[in-house]
Design a protein around this motif. Structure first.
Motif, PDB file in Angstrom:
ATOM      1  N   TYR A 148      10.960  12.216   2.468  1.00 11.70           N
ATOM      2  CA  TYR A 148      12.122  11.323   2.501  1.00 11.70           C
ATOM      3  C   TYR A 148      12.018  10.252   1.412  1.00 11.70           C
ATOM      4  CZ  TYR A 148      15.875   8.538   4.611  1.00 11.70           C
ATOM      5  OH  TYR A 148      17.046   7.855   4.841  1.00 11.70           O
ATOM      6  N   ALA A 149      10.803   9.737   1.184  1.00 13.87           N
ATOM      7  CA  ALA A 149      10.599   8.665   0.210  1.00 13.87           C
ATOM      8  C   ALA A 149      10.839   9.111  -1.219  1.00 13.87           C
ATOM      9  CB  ALA A 149       9.187   8.097   0.347  1.00 13.87           C
ATOM     10  N   CYS A 150      10.810  10.414  -1.459  1.00  7.88           N
ATOM     11  CA  CYS A 150      11.050  10.914  -2.812  1.00  7.88           C
ATOM     12  C   CYS A 150      12.445  10.532  -3.306  1.00  7.88           C
ATOM     13  CB  CYS A 150      10.875  12.432  -2.857  1.00  7.88           C
ATOM     14  SG  CYS A 150       9.149  12.978  -2.712  1.00  7.88           S
TER      15      CYS A 150
ATOM     16  N   THR B 289       0.816  -1.214   0.000  1.00  5.38           N
ATOM     17  CA  THR B 289       0.000   0.000   0.000  1.00  5.38           C
ATOM     18  C   THR B 289       0.848   1.262   0.000  1.00  5.38           C
ATOM     19  OG1 THR B 289      -1.693   1.276   1.197  1.00  5.38           O
ATOM     20  CG2 THR B 289      -0.199  -0.068   2.520  1.00  5.38           C
ATOM     21  N   TRP B 290       0.397   2.247  -0.808  1.00  9.13           N
ATOM     22  CA  TRP B 290       1.099   3.534  -0.806  1.00  9.13           C
ATOM     23  C   TRP B 290       0.738   4.374   0.422  1.00  9.13           C
ATOM     24  CZ3 TRP B 290      -2.506   7.411  -0.980  1.00  9.13           C
ATOM     25  CH2 TRP B 290      -3.733   7.140  -1.589  1.00  9.13           C
TER      26      TRP B 290
ATOM     27  N   ARG C 259       9.957   2.342  -7.718  1.00 11.78           N
ATOM     28  CA  ARG C 259       9.149   2.055  -8.900  1.00 11.78           C
ATOM     29  C   ARG C 259       9.687   0.826  -9.630  1.00 11.78           C
ATOM     30  NH1 ARG C 259       8.400   6.421 -13.724  1.00 11.78           N
ATOM     31  NH2 ARG C 259      10.624   5.970 -13.893  1.00 11.78           N
ATOM     32  N   LYS C 260      10.992   0.724  -9.725  1.00 14.83           N
ATOM     33  CA  LYS C 260      11.620  -0.410 -10.401  1.00 14.83           C
ATOM     34  C   LYS C 260      11.352  -1.715  -9.669  1.00 14.83           C
ATOM     35  CE  LYS C 260      16.173  -2.193 -11.726  1.00 14.83           C
ATOM     36  NZ  LYS C 260      17.649  -1.931 -11.698  1.00 14.83           N
ATOM     37  N   GLU C 261      11.368  -1.661  -8.329  1.00 11.14           N
ATOM     38  CA  GLU C 261      11.199  -2.870  -7.523  1.00 11.14           C
ATOM     39  C   GLU C 261       9.735  -3.194  -7.233  1.00 11.14           C
ATOM     40  OE1 GLU C 261      13.584  -5.023  -6.409  1.00 11.14           O
ATOM     41  OE2 GLU C 261      14.955  -3.883  -7.706  1.00 11.14           O
TER      42      GLU C 261
ATOM     43  N   PRO D 240       5.128   8.919  -3.508  1.00 10.09           N
ATOM     44  CA  PRO D 240       5.836   9.403  -4.699  1.00 10.09           C
ATOM     45  C   PRO D 240       5.669   8.479  -5.911  1.00 10.09           C
ATOM     46  CG  PRO D 240       7.207   9.693  -2.772  1.00 10.09           C
ATOM     47  CD  PRO D 240       6.013   8.901  -2.328  1.00 10.09           C
ATOM     48  N   VAL D 241       5.704   7.165  -5.693  1.00  6.97           N
ATOM     49  CA  VAL D 241       5.527   6.225  -6.797  1.00  6.97           C
ATOM     50  C   VAL D 241       4.107   6.322  -7.355  1.00  6.97           C
ATOM     51  CG1 VAL D 241       5.398   3.781  -7.415  1.00  6.97           C
ATOM     52  CG2 VAL D 241       7.323   4.620  -6.067  1.00  6.97           C
ATOM     53  N   ARG D 242       3.134   6.457  -6.467  1.00  6.76           N
ATOM     54  CA  ARG D 242       1.733   6.480  -6.890  1.00  6.76           C
ATOM     55  C   ARG D 242       1.367   7.778  -7.608  1.00  6.76           C
ATOM     56  NH1 ARG D 242      -2.449   7.025  -8.662  1.00  6.76           N
ATOM     57  NH2 ARG D 242      -4.513   6.226  -8.055  1.00  6.76           N
ATOM     58  N   PHE D 243       1.869   8.909  -7.122  1.00  8.41           N
ATOM     59  CA  PHE D 243       1.425  10.200  -7.643  1.00  8.41           C
ATOM     60  C   PHE D 243       2.522  11.006  -8.338  1.00  8.41           C
ATOM     61  CE2 PHE D 243      -1.388   9.187  -4.061  1.00  8.41           C
ATOM     62  CZ  PHE D 243      -2.625   9.284  -4.674  1.00  8.41           C
ATOM     63  N   GLY D 244       3.758  10.568  -8.245  1.00  7.62           N
ATOM     64  CA  GLY D 244       4.863  11.347  -8.779  1.00  7.62           C
ATOM     65  C   GLY D 244       5.440  12.266  -7.713  1.00  7.62           C
ATOM     66  N   ILE D 245       6.674  12.693  -7.910  1.00  3.66           N
ATOM     67  CA  ILE D 245       7.373  13.477  -6.880  1.00  3.66           C
ATOM     68  C   ILE D 245       6.711  14.833  -6.654  1.00  3.66           C
ATOM     69  CG2 ILE D 245       9.535  14.651  -6.316  1.00  3.66           C
ATOM     70  CD1 ILE D 245      11.031  12.351  -7.606  1.00  3.66           C
TER      71      ILE D 245
END
Length: 290
Positions: free
Chosen positions: A183-185, A135-136, A192-194, A200-205
């Motif tokens: 921090y996760a940015c 979950t994001w 995203r690769k993993e 950040p992965v869900r919505f972009g930085i």
């Protein structure tokens, strides 16, 4: 032996206890003063400190153990103790067990409700490390977990939970969520690769940074609400104004195209913020009175 101790302390980032410890003490002061018009005893301070050290040490050790395989793949975290081979899994498991034992011992010497709520606290301390796999909302779950510190401080001296403590709990949860999103940015590309989940992965930085700002606006509102539900006064207001300024500065340091100052925003400013709010609360309630 001293080298091994240093590695353990580095693994759990013992210096980052400053993030939550001042708020745990603030919860204790607010609870004691608001509910019983008294100051926490020296013994209560000591047991709360011990509980905090135990809880945070266990949580960080578990996180490092559970994420060891992921950390080994990430260039930013590959030099952490377990993937770097500085600590064995068995050593970390033993350290975690001792840390949980410290938490249980401390809770047993505080109010009964602190003991009754331990299973919930332990569950959240354990489950957080798995949440980014599905979950994001993992940042908010971390916030709810870290915010157990002020709620625990309140319960430790009052043996109850009320709406004031819930407001404080959610305020700290939103504060933690906001800075964890920032921090996760740093790990956007790797996560995203993993296939890991994060805001950040869900919505972009860029959108993630706006979401972090939203959480910190709620944080500022929460601190303001505490003024109206407690006997806090203008000294506390000064502290919250400074804290709000630190939050604004924190967001000025990070940009979607420039995350080079993330560590300053994450570590330095948030450590200062918690100390400032605690110090002005202490000044307001104890030194100068309401």
């Amino acid at each position: 032996m001293f080298k091994k101790v240093r590695i353990f302390l580095e693994m759990i980032k013992i210096e980052h206890t400053l993030f939550a410890l001042p708020f745990a003490f603030m919860g204790a002061i607010l609870g004691a003063m608001v509910m019983d018009n008294r100051f926490p005893t020296l013994a209560e301070w000591g047991w709360i400190l011990m509980a905090m050290v135990g809880a945070r040490s266990a949580a960080m050790a578990l996180n490092r153990l559970i994420d060891a395989a992921i950390d080994a793949k990430n260039p930013r975290t590959a030099n952490r103790a377990i993937p770097a081979g500085l600590l064995k899994a068995g050593e970390v498991i033993l350290f975690t067990a001792v840390s949980f034992g410290l938490l249980f011992w401390a809770a047993a010497n505080l109010q009964p409700l602190a003991v009754y709520l331990l299973p919930i606290a332990v569950f959240m301390l354990v489950i957080y490390s798995f949440t980014k796999r599905f979950t994001w909302l993992c940042h908010f779950i971390l916030g709810l977990t870290i915010a157990l510190a002020p709620l625990g401080g309140w319960v430790a001296v009052t043996n109850e939970i009320n709406w004031t403590s819930i407001i404080f709990y959610l305020t700290v949860a939103c504060w933690t969520t906001g800075f964890d999103v920032i921090y996760a940015c740093q790990d956007y590309e790797f996560d995203r690769k993993e296939g890991l989940k994060s805001i950040p992965v869900r919505f972009g930085i860029a959108k993630a940074l706006w979401i972090a700002r939203g959480f910190h606006i709620v944080t500022a509102i929460g601190f303001l609400l505490l003024l109206f539900v407690t006997q806090l006064s203008w000294w506390y207001i000064i502290g919250t104004v400074i804290a709000s300024g630190l939050l604004i500065y924190e967001h000025m340091l990070v940009k979607p195209y420039d995350l080079s100052r993330t560590n300053t925003a994450f570590f330095t400013l948030n450590g200062i913020l918690s100390i400032v709010v605690f110090a002005f609360t202490l000044l307001d309630l104890v030194v100068l009175g309401p």
